[in-house]
Design an enzyme around this catalytic site. Sequence first.
Site, PDB file in Angstrom:
ATOM      1  CE  LYS A 139      34.587  48.894  11.848  1.00 25.34           C
ATOM      2  NZ  LYS A 139      35.026  47.723  12.400  1.00 25.34           N
ATOM      3  CD  GLU A 142      34.893  43.870  13.749  1.00 29.00           C
ATOM      4  OE1 GLU A 142      35.098  42.827  12.760  1.00 29.00           O
ATOM      5  OE2 GLU A 142      35.380  45.092  13.467  1.00 29.00           O
ATOM      6  CB  CYS A 248      52.041  44.600  13.470  1.00 28.45           C
ATOM      7  SG  CYS A 248      52.475  46.453  13.957  1.00 28.45           S
ATOM      8  N   GLY A 422      52.767  47.787   3.893  1.00 32.57           N
ATOM      9  CA  GLY A 422      52.241  49.234   3.761  1.00 32.57           C
ATOM     10  C   GLY A 422      52.767  50.435   3.515  1.00 32.57           C
ATOM     11  CD  GLU A 426      49.776  55.466  12.423  1.00 39.23           C
ATOM     12  OE1 GLU A 426      48.718  55.517  12.669  1.00 39.23           O
ATOM     13  OE2 GLU A 426      50.418  54.286  12.882  1.00 39.23           O
TER      14      GLU A 426
END
Length: 456
Positions: A139, A142, A248, A422, A426
């Site tokens: 995703k 946008e 971040c 979180g 990764e």
Amino acid sequence: MHEADAAEIDAVVAGAKAVYEKVWRGTAPEVRARMLGAWADAIVQHRDELADLEVADVGHLRREAMADIDNSARVLRYYAGIADKLEGRTFAQLPDRLSYGLDEPFGVVAGVSPYNGNANFVALKAGPALVAGNCIVIKAPEVAPLLNYRMVELALEAGVPAGVISVVTGRGAVVGPLLTEHPDIGMIAFTGGPDSGRAIINQSAKNIVPVFLELGGKSPAILLPDADLEAAIPSLLHSNFAKSGQSCVTGSRIFVPDSMYAQVSERLGQKAQTVRVGLPTKESSQMGTLISRPHRERVDNLVKRAIDAGAVALAGGTPAEDGELAGGAFYQPTVLAEVKDDNPAALNEAFGPMASVFSYSDVDEVTARANSSEFGLSAQIWGNDARTIQYLAKRLEAGTVWINTYRSFHPTVPFGGMKQSGFGKENGFDSIAMYTRRKAVVWDLTTKRELPYADN
């Protein structure tokens, strides 16, 4: 901007599921590796084109976009290199039983990422997902989806079968749940803000699927009394102003010993005033634009609230609107002093070019204050006292602690957060584990066994 609807999401996920079942799950690891390597080569060959897209869509400096693109190729090559080196394990060695584990893919997974590192996020999610045997639906953000689409086009051109990696876009509140709550999505990897992360957790509960979350940060940067200020000061500022602070892992809470506070604060403010804010296409620019005017308003509001609460602006503190910058979303590099721990600037992630300077008296005090944040993504330590550095590194509540460096990433080094930053990792083999589920296989080796309820 095109916004995917439910029918489109259904079609994309169904296509990914079909190619997973018919093609990808049976594709040999070395073949997957060759495809990822070819994809990395295609990214390098098209790096100028990709950088043009990212600069136009996001507003990063061209060299920042190039660095992300080059790193994405490095990440894909790393995962290509370990594709045929993934191994299973056996469990207890019993004379009458063989037990072993199979690390299997989920099938189709979802990857959701923000705009501030498009190339990196595509590689960091697609690389391990594909090597582990999954297909992935990404995703795209946008506000800046273009690079995601072009990178996936390059994957297809490099030979990755259609449907193995797909991209959809649209507003997160609309398209996000259509994807993450889809019954054929087996796992969700999300990078973004804490509020969106909470929404992802709620969405994952519908089908009870695992999630990886890399959320925000309010990272401490601790200067020790013996810190090399010639290296630390420009590094701390770049940590906060790279990508206009839209990162971040900015070291946005700078802790300085009491005896050095006035000197370091002054130097940080003076140095920040020399940073050239300019068009991202210009080589002379040292900091580009924020993603949008509404985001600039949010950053400016936080700065104003911080000043109203007692902070003093040593540099910046206002939008940058002179000359050719008037039509953009530029903001002045901002350094705030006299910031208390309960100041809005100390508590909230700006995701913009704002650094705050704090004073401290001793190592235990700064440890407690650094850990007082609800976030725990990264931390920086600047100094040469090995004993104190090790003391801090063990006690700081952060997924990554950088010592005399910052923003130092490598595909082999796991990266992820603690607390409200979180969970999951990764990079490295840890990331492969995020995209697999372990199955235990137990094989009874005896030829005859007396059953407890045998028929008479």
